[in-house]
Write a protein that holds these residues in place. Structure first.
Motif, mmCIF file in Angstrom:
data_model
loop_
_atom_site.group_PDB
_atom_site.id
_atom_site.type_symbol
_atom_site.label_atom_id
_atom_site.label_comp_id
_atom_site.label_asym_id
_atom_site.label_seq_id
_atom_site.Cartn_x
_atom_site.Cartn_y
_atom_site.Cartn_z
ATOM 1 N N THR A 201 10.125 -30.456 8.915
ATOM 2 C CA THR A 201 11.305 -31.290 9.149
ATOM 3 C C THR A 201 11.038 -32.695 8.644
ATOM 4 N N LEU A 202 12.019 -33.282 8.006
ATOM 5 C CA LEU A 202 11.876 -34.647 7.527
ATOM 6 C C LEU A 202 11.912 -35.630 8.690
ATOM 7 N N SER A 203 11.297 -36.743 8.478
ATOM 8 C CA SER A 203 11.306 -37.782 9.506
ATOM 9 C C SER A 203 12.715 -38.333 9.671
ATOM 10 N N PRO A 204 13.032 -38.922 10.831
ATOM 11 C CA PRO A 204 14.380 -39.471 11.033
ATOM 12 C C PRO A 204 14.761 -40.509 9.980
ATOM 13 N N GLN A 205 13.786 -41.283 9.476
ATOM 14 C CA GLN A 205 14.097 -42.266 8.447
ATOM 15 C C GLN A 205 14.514 -41.590 7.155
ATOM 16 N N GLU A 206 13.804 -40.512 6.775
ATOM 17 C CA GLU A 206 14.158 -39.805 5.538
ATOM 18 C C GLU A 206 15.444 -39.020 5.694
ATOM 19 N N ALA A 207 15.654 -38.419 6.875
ATOM 20 C CA ALA A 207 16.835 -37.576 7.075
ATOM 21 C C ALA A 207 18.076 -38.376 7.430
ATOM 22 N N ARG A 208 17.922 -39.681 7.747
ATOM 23 C CA ARG A 208 19.066 -40.547 8.075
ATOM 24 C C ARG A 208 19.883 -40.000 9.244
ATOM 25 N N GLY A 209 19.169 -39.636 10.319
ATOM 26 C CA GLY A 209 19.840 -39.183 11.522
ATOM 27 C C GLY A 209 20.199 -37.717 11.547
ATOM 28 N N ARG A 210 20.002 -37.015 10.471
ATOM 29 C CA ARG A 210 20.298 -35.588 10.432
ATOM 30 C C ARG A 210 19.010 -34.783 10.600
ATOM 31 N N VAL A 211 19.148 -33.473 10.745
ATOM 32 C CA VAL A 211 18.005 -32.567 10.793
ATOM 33 C C VAL A 211 17.912 -31.876 9.430
ATOM 34 N N VAL A 212 16.897 -32.241 8.669
ATOM 35 C CA VAL A 212 16.725 -31.729 7.311
ATOM 36 C C VAL A 212 15.399 -30.981 7.246
ATOM 37 N N LEU A 213 15.438 -29.756 6.731
ATOM 38 C CA LEU A 213 14.246 -28.925 6.555
ATOM 39 C C LEU A 213 13.826 -28.954 5.093
ATOM 40 N N ARG A 214 12.529 -29.014 4.870
ATOM 41 C CA ARG A 214 11.996 -29.020 3.501
ATOM 42 C C ARG A 214 10.981 -27.895 3.363
ATOM 43 N N CYS A 215 11.147 -27.096 2.311
ATOM 44 C CA CYS A 215 10.233 -25.988 2.008
ATOM 45 C C CYS A 215 9.204 -26.500 0.997
ATOM 46 N N GLU A 216 7.969 -26.663 1.454
ATOM 47 C CA GLU A 216 6.946 -27.292 0.633
ATOM 48 C C GLU A 216 5.935 -26.254 0.147
ATOM 49 N N THR A 217 5.570 -26.344 -1.129
ATOM 50 C CA THR A 217 4.542 -25.505 -1.723
ATOM 51 C C THR A 217 3.927 -26.269 -2.884
ATOM 52 N N ARG A 218 2.907 -25.680 -3.512
ATOM 53 C CA ARG A 218 2.222 -26.352 -4.619
ATOM 54 C C ARG A 218 1.866 -25.326 -5.679
ATOM 55 N N LEU A 219 2.256 -25.611 -6.916
ATOM 56 C CA LEU A 219 1.953 -24.733 -8.034
ATOM 57 C C LEU A 219 0.524 -24.927 -8.500
ATOM 58 N N HIS A 220 -0.015 -23.900 -9.147
ATOM 59 C CA HIS A 220 -1.340 -24.001 -9.758
ATOM 60 C C HIS A 220 -1.287 -25.055 -10.867
ATOM 61 N N PRO A 221 -2.342 -25.851 -11.041
ATOM 62 C CA PRO A 221 -2.310 -26.902 -12.087
ATOM 63 C C PRO A 221 -1.964 -26.372 -13.473
ATOM 64 N N GLN A 222 -2.399 -25.168 -13.805
ATOM 65 C CA GLN A 222 -2.078 -24.618 -15.127
ATOM 66 C C GLN A 222 -0.639 -24.128 -15.221
ATOM 67 N N LYS A 223 0.044 -24.004 -14.087
ATOM 68 C CA LYS A 223 1.413 -23.492 -14.070
ATOM 69 C C LYS A 223 2.368 -24.485 -13.410
ATOM 70 N N ARG A 224 2.068 -25.768 -13.519
ATOM 71 C CA ARG A 224 2.887 -26.763 -12.819
ATOM 72 C C ARG A 224 4.295 -26.890 -13.392
ATOM 73 N N ASP A 225 4.557 -26.324 -14.569
ATOM 74 C CA ASP A 225 5.902 -26.367 -15.146
ATOM 75 C C ASP A 225 6.741 -25.148 -14.781
ATOM 76 N N THR A 226 6.202 -24.255 -13.970
ATOM 77 C CA THR A 226 6.950 -23.052 -13.585
ATOM 78 C C THR A 226 8.074 -23.425 -12.618
ATOM 79 N N PRO A 227 9.315 -23.095 -12.927
ATOM 80 C CA PRO A 227 10.420 -23.426 -12.005
ATOM 81 C C PRO A 227 10.431 -22.484 -10.809
ATOM 82 N N LEU A 228 10.710 -23.037 -9.642
ATOM 83 C CA LEU A 228 10.792 -22.255 -8.414
ATOM 84 C C LEU A 228 12.155 -22.469 -7.760
#
Length: 426
Positions: A201-228
């Motif tokens: 969940t984003l912090s209240p400052q980032e979400a501006r009073g709303r409840v915002v969910l963020r799906c976080e992941t990390r691509l392999h360095p050799q595949k950082r241009d792969t769209p997800l």
């Protein structure tokens, strides 16, 4: 001339030297194991847009820690070992391990890293391309595929479970068909394309009073241009299907309740899909939120993918009928008082009169008991009828035995009356 080249390596306006990426080393043909006496080609590709090539860029080649004499962009080699290359001003490339075999049969795998969702191709090759018959491929000692003759083994969409040690076996006609021969084992590792996503969940400052969910992941360095793409779910129901955005805003009505969410990250072809653990959201007005008056505010809890989430709806509050509390050991059974007004024991305790409902319950109790006794008697009579139909002899023996004093008799009709009635009927 060289002064101009060095100046072009400076980033305009910053005065800092440009950082060159390490070159890419490739192998042709792309197999890391060859037969003794064969030759392969190594190619070193390095480029930087700020570098003006006024003269060919020299390349340094390394076999282990030994510097090779060649400075060309590509070289032919046949010696086993670990090869690397380096272009002017750039880091050293990733290594390529080249193996040379003197066996009759070798298993060849690609030199480049294989990532999740990509095809994994292996080739079982006979001595100088002799045809291999009765070909078997093995994964960690277990046979996974059989072919009548030389054929590549392909895993269309590799997974992490496809990593392991591979081997092949087969026969060759030299000149007659030989006994089964086995290749050496080769280790294969399928690289992770991107990490398992985590829903936050984003912090209240980032979400501006709303409840915002963020799906976080990390691509392999050799595949950082792969769209997800990302999808969001509440329990098993999708609340937003696959899209490019990695954030989801929870609607205001759902914020009032304690809900469980999870997200899923995937490639555009859906060849690789990974889901996050559960995220429990403490809603306003939920059980956890009501407890926050005496305890710190609950935080969103992430659960493992296999764990089942909990859902707490808002506690209904009645405005017309007050809640009541039963008082044990009171003078009147079933006596109830409003919560918070339980009387204390003493001579002044007020005992209310019985209501009409209590009186009717006491009047019906004897009739209910009589009905239950009659039903038990009827059950016994029916069981005797069934026994007489199945085994008349057993029924006769049962009727001749004297009755026990515990038998219940509800019907006041005597045996003599029953005999008279039967005679009149006859």
């Amino acid at each position: 001339m060289w002064t101009l080249t060095v100046l072009l390596l400076l980033v305009p306006g910053s005065g800092k030297a440009a950082t060159l990426e390490k070159p890419v080393l490739s192998l042709h043909p792309p197999w890391t194991t060859i037969f003794k006496g064969e030759r392969v080609t190594l190619r070193c590709d390095g480029y930087h847009p700020l570098l003006l090539e006024l003269r060919p860029i020299s390349t340094l080649w390394y076999l282990g820690h030994v510097l090779l004499p060649s400075h060309k962009k590509s070289i032919e080699v046949q010696a086993p070992g670990v090869y690397r290359c380096q272009t002017r001003g750039a880091p050293v490339s990733d290594p390529i391990h080249l193996s040379v075999s003197n066996d009759w049969l070798i298993l060849q795998v690609p030199y480049a890293a294989v990532f999740e969702g990509e095809p994994l191709v292996m080739r079982c090759r006979g001595w100088y391309d002799k045809v291999v018959y009765k070909l078997h491929y093995y994964h960690d000692g277990q046979a996974v595929r059989y072919f009548h003759s030389s054929t590549n083994y392909t895993v269309l969409q590799a997974r992490a479970s496809d990593s392991g040690h591979y081997q092949c076996s087969g026969t060759m006609r030299i000149p007659v068909e030989s006994a089964p021969m086995f290749s050496s084992k080769v280790a294969v590792t399928v690289q992770e394309l991107f990490q398992t996503p985590v829903l936050r969940t984003l912090s209240p400052q980032e979400a501006r009073g709303r409840v915002v969910l963020r799906c976080e992941t990390r691509l392999h360095p050799q595949k950082r241009d792969t769209p997800l793409q990302f999808a969001f779910y509440k329990y098993s129901r999708p609340v937003r299907r696959f899209d490019w955005g990695a954030e989801y805003t929870v609607p205001e009505p759902e914020v009032e309740e304690l809900e469980s969410y999870w997200c899923e990250a995937a490639t555009t072809t859906r060849s690789v899909r990974k889901r996050s653990p559960w995220l429990q959201l403490p809603g306003r007005g939920s059980v956890l939120d009501l407890a926050s008056t005496t305890a710190p505010a609950p935080q969103a809890a992430a659960l493992a993918p296999g764990d089942k989430p909990l859902s707490f709806r808002k506690t209904p509050v009645s405005r017309s009928v007050p809640s009541v509390t039963s008082v044990p050991n009171s003078t009147f059974t079933g006596l109830q008082f409003p919560a918070g007004h339980v009387p204390t024991a003493g001579p002044h305790a007020c005992v209310p009169l019985p209501t009409s409902t209590d009186l009717s319950r006491e009047a019906l109790q004897p009739k209910v008991d009589l009905l239950l006794r009659e039903m038990q008697l009827l059950k016994g009579l029916l069981s005797r009828v069934v026994l007489g139909l199945k085994d008349p002899q057993a029924l006769r023996e049962l009727t001749e035995t004297p009755e026990t004093p515990n038998s219940l008799t509800v019907n006041p009709i005597t045996p003599e009356t029953t005999v008279v009635e039967s005679q009149e009927d006859s």
